[in-house]
Design a protein around this motif. Structure first.
Motif, mmCIF file in Angstrom:
data_model
loop_
_atom_site.group_PDB
_atom_site.id
_atom_site.type_symbol
_atom_site.label_atom_id
_atom_site.label_comp_id
_atom_site.label_asym_id
_atom_site.label_seq_id
_atom_site.Cartn_x
_atom_site.Cartn_y
_atom_site.Cartn_z
ATOM 1 N N ARG A 120 7.355 -2.576 7.450
ATOM 2 C CA ARG A 120 6.343 -1.645 7.943
ATOM 3 C C ARG A 120 6.198 -0.512 6.932
ATOM 4 N NH1 ARG A 120 9.793 -2.230 12.299
ATOM 5 N NH2 ARG A 120 10.451 -0.054 12.110
ATOM 6 N N SER A 121 5.007 -0.382 6.379
ATOM 7 C CA SER A 121 4.757 0.610 5.334
ATOM 8 C C SER A 121 3.914 1.747 5.888
ATOM 9 C CB SER A 121 4.035 -0.042 4.156
ATOM 10 O OG SER A 121 3.726 0.906 3.165
ATOM 11 N N VAL A 122 4.330 2.982 5.593
ATOM 12 C CA VAL A 122 3.600 4.172 6.031
ATOM 13 C C VAL A 122 3.359 5.065 4.824
ATOM 14 C CG1 VAL A 122 3.651 6.213 7.508
ATOM 15 C CG2 VAL A 122 4.663 4.075 8.319
ATOM 16 N N GLU A 123 2.126 5.481 4.620
ATOM 17 C CA GLU A 123 1.820 6.431 3.555
ATOM 18 C C GLU A 123 2.240 7.836 3.980
ATOM 19 O OE1 GLU A 123 -2.270 6.102 2.365
ATOM 20 O OE2 GLU A 123 -1.828 4.379 1.065
ATOM 21 N N ILE A 124 2.782 8.582 3.031
ATOM 22 C CA ILE A 124 3.220 9.964 3.277
ATOM 23 C C ILE A 124 2.447 10.867 2.309
ATOM 24 C CG2 ILE A 124 5.191 11.522 3.481
ATOM 25 C CD1 ILE A 124 5.629 9.196 5.266
ATOM 26 N N PRO A 125 1.190 11.180 2.603
ATOM 27 C CA PRO A 125 0.413 12.004 1.669
ATOM 28 C C PRO A 125 0.950 13.427 1.594
ATOM 29 C CG PRO A 125 -0.788 11.675 3.712
ATOM 30 C CD PRO A 125 0.428 10.812 3.806
ATOM 31 N N VAL A 126 0.773 14.024 0.433
ATOM 32 C CA VAL A 126 1.209 15.401 0.202
ATOM 33 C C VAL A 126 -0.024 16.288 0.089
ATOM 34 C CG1 VAL A 126 2.502 16.933 -1.340
ATOM 35 C CG2 VAL A 126 3.273 14.574 -0.988
ATOM 36 N N ASP A 127 0.048 17.457 0.697
ATOM 37 C CA ASP A 127 -1.074 18.389 0.678
ATOM 38 C C ASP A 127 -1.531 18.637 -0.768
ATOM 39 O OD1 ASP A 127 -2.547 20.960 0.637
ATOM 40 O OD2 ASP A 127 -1.991 21.032 2.743
ATOM 41 N N PRO A 128 -2.830 18.465 -1.066
ATOM 42 C CA PRO A 128 -3.325 18.665 -2.436
ATOM 43 C C PRO A 128 -2.995 20.041 -3.006
ATOM 44 C CG PRO A 128 -4.998 17.579 -1.104
ATOM 45 C CD PRO A 128 -3.896 17.984 -0.163
ATOM 46 N N ALA A 129 -2.957 21.068 -2.163
ATOM 47 C CA ALA A 129 -2.627 22.410 -2.654
ATOM 48 C C ALA A 129 -1.209 22.453 -3.212
ATOM 49 C CB ALA A 129 -2.777 23.431 -1.532
ATOM 50 N N LEU A 130 -0.302 21.687 -2.604
ATOM 51 C CA LEU A 130 1.076 21.651 -3.086
ATOM 52 C C LEU A 130 1.190 20.806 -4.346
ATOM 53 C CD1 LEU A 130 3.051 21.358 0.277
ATOM 54 C CD2 LEU A 130 2.143 23.379 -0.899
ATOM 55 N N LEU A 131 0.408 19.729 -4.438
ATOM 56 C CA LEU A 131 0.418 18.925 -5.657
ATOM 57 C C LEU A 131 -0.089 19.740 -6.844
ATOM 58 C CD1 LEU A 131 -0.945 15.509 -4.304
ATOM 59 C CD2 LEU A 131 1.430 16.108 -4.854
ATOM 60 N N GLN A 132 -1.052 20.619 -6.602
ATOM 61 C CA GLN A 132 -1.580 21.470 -7.666
ATOM 62 C C GLN A 132 -0.567 22.512 -8.118
ATOM 63 O OE1 GLN A 132 -4.553 21.535 -9.430
ATOM 64 N NE2 GLN A 132 -4.900 19.508 -8.548
ATOM 65 N N ALA A 133 0.376 22.848 -7.250
ATOM 66 C CA ALA A 133 1.323 23.933 -7.541
ATOM 67 C C ALA A 133 2.529 23.482 -8.346
ATOM 68 C CB ALA A 133 1.788 24.576 -6.237
ATOM 69 N N GLY A 134 2.685 22.165 -8.573
ATOM 70 C CA GLY A 134 3.857 21.730 -9.317
ATOM 71 C C GLY A 134 3.910 20.231 -9.481
ATOM 72 N N ASP A 135 4.937 19.779 -10.163
ATOM 73 C CA ASP A 135 5.078 18.370 -10.536
ATOM 74 C C ASP A 135 6.029 17.593 -9.633
ATOM 75 O OD1 ASP A 135 3.346 18.660 -12.665
ATOM 76 O OD2 ASP A 135 4.928 18.972 -14.154
ATOM 77 N N HIS A 136 6.429 18.151 -8.489
ATOM 78 C CA HIS A 136 7.507 17.548 -7.709
ATOM 79 C C HIS A 136 7.090 17.214 -6.274
ATOM 80 C CE1 HIS A 136 9.534 19.539 -11.104
ATOM 81 N NE2 HIS A 136 10.378 18.538 -11.003
ATOM 82 N N ASN A 137 5.845 16.746 -6.119
ATOM 83 C CA ASN A 137 5.373 16.247 -4.822
ATOM 84 C C ASN A 137 5.557 17.244 -3.681
ATOM 85 O OD1 ASN A 137 4.456 13.138 -4.650
ATOM 86 N ND2 ASN A 137 5.856 13.430 -6.381
ATOM 87 N N GLY A 138 5.325 18.488 -3.957
ATOM 88 C CA GLY A 138 5.385 19.508 -2.911
ATOM 89 C C GLY A 138 6.769 20.017 -2.589
ATOM 90 N N SER A 139 7.797 19.425 -3.208
ATOM 91 C CA SER A 139 9.162 19.765 -2.807
ATOM 92 C C SER A 139 9.546 21.191 -3.179
ATOM 93 C CB SER A 139 10.153 18.789 -3.429
ATOM 94 O OG SER A 139 10.096 18.821 -4.845
ATOM 95 N N THR A 140 9.008 21.713 -4.262
ATOM 96 C CA THR A 140 9.358 23.084 -4.656
ATOM 97 C C THR A 140 8.879 24.073 -3.599
ATOM 98 O OG1 THR A 140 9.232 22.460 -6.993
ATOM 99 C CG2 THR A 140 9.180 24.807 -6.486
ATOM 100 N N PHE A 141 7.697 23.824 -3.013
ATOM 101 C CA PHE A 141 7.214 24.696 -1.941
ATOM 102 C C PHE A 141 8.126 24.631 -0.722
ATOM 103 C CE2 PHE A 141 4.952 25.051 2.086
ATOM 104 C CZ PHE A 141 4.547 26.374 2.017
ATOM 105 N N TYR A 142 8.452 23.415 -0.277
ATOM 106 C CA TYR A 142 9.279 23.277 0.925
ATOM 107 C C TYR A 142 10.660 23.882 0.719
ATOM 108 C CZ TYR A 142 5.602 20.145 2.483
ATOM 109 O OH TYR A 142 4.391 19.627 2.854
#
Length: 375
Positions: free
Chosen positions: A309-331
């Motif tokens: 069972r495959s589920v997509e986990i999209p990352v907020d585009p604003a967080l992708l723009q803020a860095g290279d680590h799939n939003g993890s630096t923000f979280y």
């Protein structure tokens, strides 16, 4: 939940927390962009000795005070927290300086230290530092990996095998080319891979007892020369780790594989099934002619009944723009802000930082000697 909702949920206190940043190169600027997304935090002081990087940092943090030295930054009275994003080999002396001059809450980039000789200094700091310290292992907070961490035990019935594959681009240029030499970085299996050793301990929920590795420099940086020296930093390797629980983990690293669809692939397997997390690399490196970049995925594959069972986990585009680590630096910063506000404790402790570096140093030693290293 979008980035704005996350920001509102993360803003626990009412006062604005004032940050000082030590080091504002490429990663430091990612920290600046992500702190700017937090409602209750702002950067008010910056130490960055490179003029070009300092100008870029000040453009990202308007109104921040530029400081000529770390000592000058620590003398600013209106600071609530510090973020250390300097070259790896400077982390320990800067932590010691902060302890002497101004013990504030700290988020310190990985790796915590770079050589075994520094462990005693780190342990002394750990034993006496009066304020909270968070080690920046942001891979924990990549949304697909966070989902794997949350679901791993239920999906597998207890992880017995863990494989982490990172196929990515070579080390990027850094100020003064410091990341081209083991003496500054601790070696690739410390500098780059401490993230993955941290994940191994989290996923397996046990402590390592033995490390075996084979690694080297096959392709990257071999034709580069800096002040008469050729880089000695490795670009590929395998690491196998045995854990006290009997579980096993493996890391496969290749830093000349930027053509891959996914940069990180994490697979955890147990008696009941398997769970995988697929994480794309930075969107800015994805070829525009190939269309939209890949979306992160989590795949759960039970043994009975069979059927992934495959589920997509999209990352907020604003967080992708803020860095290279799939939003993890923000979280990560969202949670660290709660520590600064005094309503939470660090989730990635100094002990975690030490454990990850010990595993990396053992892997470096094993690859050099051809022998397994007991921990």
């Amino acid at each position: 939940m979008n980035a704005m909702d996350q920001m509102q949920n993360g803003a626990v206190g009412t006062g604005v927390m004032r940050y000082g940043l030590i080091g504002c190169g490429m990663m430091g600027q990612e920290h600046l962009r992500n702190i700017a997304l937090l409602e209750n935090a702002r950067v008010t002081a910056i130490f960055e000795p490179d003029a070009q990087m300092l100008a870029a940092a000040l453009a990202l943090a308007p109104g921040a005070q530029a400081c000529a030295t770390v000592e000058d930054l620590l003398a600013i009275p209106d600071l609530d927290a510090l973020v250390i994003v300097s070259p790896n080999h400077l982390h320990v002396p800067q932590l010691e300086l902060i302890a002497q001059r101004r013990p504030l809450p700290i988020l310190v980039e990985k790796p915590l230290y770079t050589q075994a000789a520094d462990l005693e200094r780190v342990q002394s700091f750990l034993a006496s530092y009066p304020a909270p310290v968070w080690v920046a292992m942001e891979y924990r907070y990549m949304p697909p990996i966070a989902a794997l961490l949350e679901q791993a035990q239920a999906a597998t019935g207890g992880v017995q095998m863990l494989t982490i594959r990172e196929h990515r681009f070579p080390f990027l240029p850094k100020v003064g080319d410091w990341n081209r030499f083991n003496r500054n970085t601790g070696g690739t299996l410390v500098e780059k891979c401490c993230h993955f050793f941290d994940l191994m301990r989290l996923v397996v929920q046990s402590e390592p007892v033995r490390v075996m590795a084979s690694a080297g420099q096959a392709v990257n940086h071999r034709d580069e020369v800096y002040d008469g020296e050729t880089p000695d930093i490795w670009d590929h390797g395998y690491v196998i780790v045995d854990f006290a629980s009997g579980a096993r983990a493996m890391l496969e690293l290749c830093m000349f594989a930027e053509g891959s669809r996914y940069q990180e692939e994490v697979s955890a397997v147990g008696p009941n099934g398997k769970i995988e997390a697929l994480v794309p690399g930075p969107g800015r490196f994805w070829p525009a002619d190939l269309g939209a970049p890949p979306v992160p995925q989590v795949i759960v594959s039970p043994r009975r009944p069979q059927g992934p069972r495959s589920v997509e986990i999209p990352v907020d585009p604003a967080l992708l723009q803020a860095g290279d680590h799939n939003g993890s630096t923000f979280y990560q910063h969202q949670r660290f802000l709660q520590v600064v506000q005094g309503v939470a404790r660090p989730e990635v402790t100094l002990d975690d930082g030490v454990a990850a570096v010990r595993m990396g140093l053992a892997a470096q030693q094993s690859a050099l000697t051809g022998q397994a290293v007991a921990l």
